[in-house]
Design a protein around this motif. Structure first.
Motif, PDB file in Angstrom:
ATOM      1  N   UNK A   8      41.486  33.749  35.631  1.00 30.77           N
ATOM      2  CA  UNK A   8      42.707  33.127  34.702  1.00 30.77           C
ATOM      3  C   UNK A   8      42.876  31.727  34.748  1.00 30.77           C
ATOM      4  N   UNK A   9      42.568  30.901  35.701  1.00 32.96           N
ATOM      5  CA  UNK A   9      42.952  29.506  35.522  1.00 32.96           C
ATOM      6  C   UNK A   9      41.529  28.896  34.817  1.00 32.96           C
ATOM      7  N   UNK A  12      42.540  29.702  31.116  1.00 30.33           N
ATOM      8  CA  UNK A  12      43.626  28.818  30.691  1.00 30.33           C
ATOM      9  C   UNK A  12      43.347  27.211  30.406  1.00 30.33           C
ATOM     10  N   UNK A  13      42.448  26.847  31.125  1.00 27.75           N
ATOM     11  CA  UNK A  13      41.954  25.385  31.007  1.00 27.75           C
ATOM     12  C   UNK A  13      40.629  25.368  30.484  1.00 27.75           C
ATOM     13  N   UNK A  14      40.050  26.523  29.806  1.00 31.22           N
ATOM     14  CA  UNK A  14      38.549  26.148  28.898  1.00 31.22           C
ATOM     15  C   UNK A  14      38.502  25.157  28.027  1.00 31.22           C
ATOM     16  N   UNK A  15      39.879  24.669  27.406  1.00 30.74           N
ATOM     17  CA  UNK A  15      39.977  23.735  26.295  1.00 30.74           C
ATOM     18  C   UNK A  15      39.276  22.320  27.018  1.00 30.74           C
ATOM     19  N   UNK A  62      30.947  22.844  43.981  1.00 32.41           N
ATOM     20  CA  UNK A  62      30.436  23.890  43.928  1.00 32.41           C
ATOM     21  C   UNK A  62      30.736  24.999  42.629  1.00 32.41           C
ATOM     22  N   UNK A  63      29.755  25.445  42.105  1.00 32.61           N
ATOM     23  CA  UNK A  63      30.222  26.247  40.823  1.00 32.61           C
ATOM     24  C   UNK A  63      31.249  27.431  41.063  1.00 32.61           C
ATOM     25  N   UNK A  64      32.011  27.223  40.051  1.00 34.83           N
ATOM     26  CA  UNK A  64      33.246  28.458  40.355  1.00 34.83           C
ATOM     27  C   UNK A  64      32.946  29.775  40.553  1.00 34.83           C
TER      28      UNK A  64
END
Length: 75
Positions: A8-9, A12-15, A62-64
């Protein structure tokens, strides 16, 4: 639960999400490390890359997706 939060984060922050890490991205973790001294065990910056690595003293990248993807058995 953590996976849902991270997804979800990220949505939301993909931009403004970046696949590359800059020195300034560690500003908050570095401040926390320096203020806590030896009490600070380590800080992790999650990114959209594919590699995990040590960036600095007790600071890591670290990759998410490592939060929900198991490591290969050959590791």
């Amino acid at each position: 639960m953590v996976e849902t939060f991270v997804v979800n984060e990220l949505i939301k922050q993909a931009g403004w999400a970046k696949s590359s890490i800059e020195e300034a991205d560690f500003r908050g973790l570095r401040l926390l490390r320096d203020r806590l001294g030896s009490t600070f065990v380590g800080g992790v910056l999650l990114d959209l890359g594919q590699q995990s690595f040590r960036h600095d003293d007790r600071l890591f990248v670290m990759p998410a997706d490592r939060l929900w993807t198991p490591l290969p058995t050959s590791w």
